[in-house]
Design an enzyme around this catalytic site. Structure first.
Site, PDB file in Angstrom:
ATOM      1  N   HIS A  57      -1.564  10.309  -0.187  1.00 31.02           N
ATOM      2  CA  HIS A  57      -1.996   9.645   1.050  1.00 31.02           C
ATOM      3  C   HIS A  57      -0.749   9.190   1.815  1.00 31.02           C
ATOM      4  O   HIS A  57      -0.363   8.031   1.787  1.00 31.02           O
ATOM      5  CB  HIS A  57      -2.893   8.460   0.679  1.00 31.02           C
ATOM      6  CG  HIS A  57      -3.577   7.835   1.836  1.00 31.02           C
ATOM      7  ND1 HIS A  57      -4.565   6.904   1.674  1.00 31.02           N
ATOM      8  CD2 HIS A  57      -3.418   7.975   3.175  1.00 31.02           C
ATOM      9  CE1 HIS A  57      -4.987   6.505   2.861  1.00 31.02           C
ATOM     10  NE2 HIS A  57      -4.295   7.143   3.779  1.00 31.02           N
ATOM     11  N   ARG A  89     -10.518   8.312   5.330  1.00 30.42           N
ATOM     12  CA  ARG A  89     -10.683   7.479   4.135  1.00 30.42           C
ATOM     13  C   ARG A  89     -11.554   8.231   3.136  1.00 30.42           C
ATOM     14  O   ARG A  89     -12.494   8.922   3.512  1.00 30.42           O
ATOM     15  CB  ARG A  89     -11.333   6.132   4.470  1.00 30.42           C
ATOM     16  CG  ARG A  89     -10.461   5.214   5.300  1.00 30.42           C
ATOM     17  CD  ARG A  89      -9.269   4.712   4.474  1.00 30.42           C
ATOM     18  NE  ARG A  89      -8.400   3.839   5.216  1.00 30.42           N
ATOM     19  CZ  ARG A  89      -7.218   4.183   5.719  1.00 30.42           C
ATOM     20  NH1 ARG A  89      -6.779   5.411   5.567  1.00 30.42           N
ATOM     21  NH2 ARG A  89      -6.468   3.310   6.352  1.00 30.42           N
ATOM     22  N   GLU A 113      -8.418   6.916  -5.278  1.00 32.10           N
ATOM     23  CA  GLU A 113      -6.957   7.001  -5.282  1.00 32.10           C
ATOM     24  C   GLU A 113      -6.338   5.672  -5.720  1.00 32.10           C
ATOM     25  O   GLU A 113      -6.900   4.607  -5.481  1.00 32.10           O
ATOM     26  CB  GLU A 113      -6.428   7.418  -3.909  1.00 32.10           C
ATOM     27  CG  GLU A 113      -6.621   6.401  -2.808  1.00 32.10           C
ATOM     28  CD  GLU A 113      -6.187   6.926  -1.456  1.00 32.10           C
ATOM     29  OE1 GLU A 113      -5.282   6.303  -0.863  1.00 32.10           O
ATOM     30  OE2 GLU A 113      -6.743   7.933  -0.982  1.00 32.10           O
TER      31      GLU A 113
END
Length: 195
Positions: free
Chosen positions: A179, A128, A156
């Protein structure tokens, strides 16, 4: 593990050079290689544990820290126990982070951690974004030759598309991807089967 290989072989830079019409085999032949390099794992949940056999397949010894890891459990897993993330940073040529985002892990990888990393080592974050102090990572990349591979970022976008303006990916020595770690057909089928 793909980001580790990409950093070591400078795959993205190699592709860009070829697309620009530049043949520079001599430059791109300069790779450290992974055999005998130590992989350091921060977090040994399901994903972190999956890194162990992959590292061993590449001839990489593994050192690890996790809140729940004991020296006995480390021995059973075939890894060297470290008592803190800083100890992992000092011992590893490549550090890969695999922890959940929560109050205890927010900012876990900070300036002290990056100060402890070996010059020229690799740093991977696919856990993360909020786990890593990106300002400190930027310093490590610019000042200590650390190379980084990331698919998670502090800022993000939450959806599949959107604007992205994180300066960390603009640094030489940083490979950033979307991601998408669990975004394969195989991964989605495994999640569905588990559910």
């Amino acid at each position: 593990f793909g980001l580790i290989l990409a950093l070591d072989r400078r795959i993205a830079d190699n592709v860009i050079a070829l697309r620009q019409g530049t043949w520079n085999k001599g430059e791109f032949s300069k790779s450290r290689g992974l055999l005998g390099r130590t992989l350091g794992l921060i977090g040994l949940g399901r994903i972190g544990r999956e890194m162990i056999p992959r590292a061993k397949a590449f001839g990489m010894p593994v050192v690890a820290w996790s809140r729940s890891l004991t020296p006995e459990a480390a021995k059973e897993l075939g890894v060297e126990y470290k008592g803190s993330p800083i100890e992992v940073a000092k011992a590893a040529d490549v550090v890969s982070v695999h922890v959940a985002a929560n109050a205890q892990t927010r900012g876990l990888i900070d300036a002290n951690f990056f100060d402890a990393m070996r010059p020229g080592s690799y740093f991977i974050n696919t856990s993360r974004g909020e786990v890593v102090d990106e300002v400190a990572l930027g310093w490590a990349v610019r000042s200590n030759g650390v190379r980084a591979g990331m698919d998670v970022f502090a800022n993000e976008p939450t959806g599949n598309t959107g604007e992205f303006a994180d300066d960390i990916v603009k640094l030489d020595g940083v490979y950033g991807t979307h991601h998408i770690g669990a975004s394969t057909n195989q991964a989605q089928e495994a999640i569905a089967a588990e559910t």
